[in-house]
Design an enzyme around this catalytic site. Structure first.
Site, PDB file in Angstrom:
ATOM      1  N   ASN A   1       0.659  -1.220  -0.003  1.00  0.00           N
ATOM      2  CA  ASN A   1      -0.176   0.096   0.022  1.00  0.00           C
ATOM      3  C   ASN A   1       0.912   1.377   0.005  1.00  0.00           C
ATOM      4  O   ASN A   1       1.916   1.361   0.729  1.00  0.00           O
ATOM      5  CB  ASN A   1      -1.030   0.077   1.244  1.00  0.00           C
ATOM      6  CG  ASN A   1      -1.966   1.124   1.192  1.00  0.00           C
ATOM      7  OD1 ASN A   1      -2.474   1.505   0.227  1.00  0.00           O
ATOM      8  ND2 ASN A   1      -1.920   1.893   2.357  1.00  0.00           N
TER       9      ASN A   1
ATOM     10  N   HIS B   1       0.968   5.195   1.013  1.00  0.00           N
ATOM     11  CA  HIS B   1       0.279   6.204   2.055  1.00  0.00           C
ATOM     12  C   HIS B   1       0.717   7.477   1.883  1.00  0.00           C
ATOM     13  O   HIS B   1       2.078   7.471   2.103  1.00  0.00           O
ATOM     14  CB  HIS B   1       0.148   5.743   3.242  1.00  0.00           C
ATOM     15  CG  HIS B   1      -0.666   6.635   4.031  1.00  0.00           C
ATOM     16  ND1 HIS B   1      -2.313   6.570   4.065  1.00  0.00           N
ATOM     17  CD2 HIS B   1      -0.521   7.506   5.128  1.00  0.00           C
ATOM     18  CE1 HIS B   1      -2.671   7.387   5.032  1.00  0.00           C
ATOM     19  NE2 HIS B   1      -1.523   8.114   5.667  1.00  0.00           N
TER      20      HIS B   1
HETATM   21  C1  GRF Z   1      -2.413   9.246  -3.950  1.00  0.00           C
HETATM   22  O1  GRF Z   1      -2.019  10.518  -2.816  1.00  0.00           O
HETATM   23  C2  GRF Z   1      -2.680   8.083  -2.859  1.00  0.00           C
HETATM   24  O2  GRF Z   1      -1.496   7.990  -2.065  1.00  0.00           O
HETATM   25  C3  GRF Z   1      -4.029   8.066  -2.423  1.00  0.00           C
HETATM   26  O3  GRF Z   1      -4.711   8.574  -3.281  1.00  0.00           O
HETATM   27  C4  GRF Z   1      -4.135   9.575  -4.118  1.00  0.00           C
HETATM   28  C5  GRF Z   1      -4.407   9.178  -5.484  1.00  0.00           C
HETATM   29  O4  GRF Z   1      -3.854   8.266  -6.132  1.00  0.00           O
HETATM   30  N1  GRF Z   1      -4.266   6.812  -1.540  1.00  0.00           N
HETATM   31  P1  GRF Z   1      -3.934   8.227  -7.814  1.00  0.00           P
HETATM   32  O5  GRF Z   1      -3.617   9.552  -8.579  1.00  0.00           O
HETATM   33  O6  GRF Z   1      -5.436   7.512  -7.852  1.00  0.00           O
HETATM   34  O7  GRF Z   1      -2.728   7.053  -8.014  1.00  0.00           O
END
Ligand code: GRF
Length: 215
Positions: free
Chosen positions: A118, A120
């Site tokens: 995961n 974060h």
């Molecule tokens: C990211 O900051 C991720 O860590 C969080 O959602 C955001 C968007 O991610 N969980 P993405 O552009 O959909 O990969």
């Protein structure tokens, strides 16, 4: 008992990617593979939202996609059993949660023990939960960052594989900080998946993660 995920055969690591939104981290994985910086193959992309833009990114890259209707999540265990089934059918060896906003329950964790990764957008264990960047920004901390860890049944817990710090500057807005955090995510996530692909990540009993030197 420690588990060394060796990959002597140099075969691309087969991964399944879970998304919920824009999929910019999925795109970072796709780009790293295409640039020859990541020895992996994305076998499937599964989205918790049918309208996630990340699904279009996957389809453009010729990757098989499955999207779940939010209604399926009314029963989390059913949803996770479906996801585990799709991942195994696609031959995924690891599961990468890239911007995935749902909990993974034991249906997936038991099928992929210490193999669910995961991402974060904060330095765990600080700022857990779904608003980590905003929480860090509003708390007045001077440094936040990005964590990549093995997921377990407790949300945003689990053995930490890698972290990278991001300073919060006086002139930062929430938007400028979010942008810098995402830039770091797009570098750190492919780097960690490559370490796993090289068999250099080992989870030991006390739940720490060792990165062995280049074999
Ligand atoms: C990211 O900051 C991720 O860590 C969080 O959602 C955001 C968007 O991610 N969980 P993405 O552009 O959909 O990969």
């Amino acid at each position: 008992m420690s588990e060394q995920f060796s990959n002597a055969s140099n075969e691309p690591l087969k991964i399944g990617v879970l998304i919920s939104g824009s999929g910019s981290n999925l795109q970072a994985l796709i780009d790293a593979i295409q640039a020859g910086n990541l020895n992996a193959k994305i076998e499937i992309v599964i989205s918790s939202k049918p309208d996630a833009y990340g699904l279009q990114r996957a389809q453009k890259a010729g990757i098989q996609t499955v999207s779940l209707n939010p209604s399926v999540y009314a029963n989390e265990r059913v949803a996770n059993s479906l996801i585990a089934e799709e991942l195994q059918k696609a031959g995924a060896e690891y599961v990468i949660m890239a911007g995935y906003m749902r909990k993974v329950t034991e249906e997936i964790l038991n099928a992929y023990p210490d193999r669910v990764v995961n991402l974060h957008p904060a330095l765990l264990p600080s700022f857990v939960g779904a608003h980590a960047i905003q929480d860090a920004f509003e708390s007045g901390v001077k440094v936040t960052g990005v964590t990549v860890h093995f997921a377990n049944e407790e949300y945003d817990r689990g053995p930490i594989i890698a972290q990278r710090a991001v300073r919060i500057e006086e002139e930062d807005t929430l938007e400028s900080l979010e942008e810098r955090i995402h830039e770091v995510e797009h570098v750190l996530l492919p780097e960690v998946v490559q370490l796993i692909a090289e068999g250099r990540v080992e989870v030991t009993q006390n739940r720490t993660v060792a990165i062995s030197q280049n074999s």
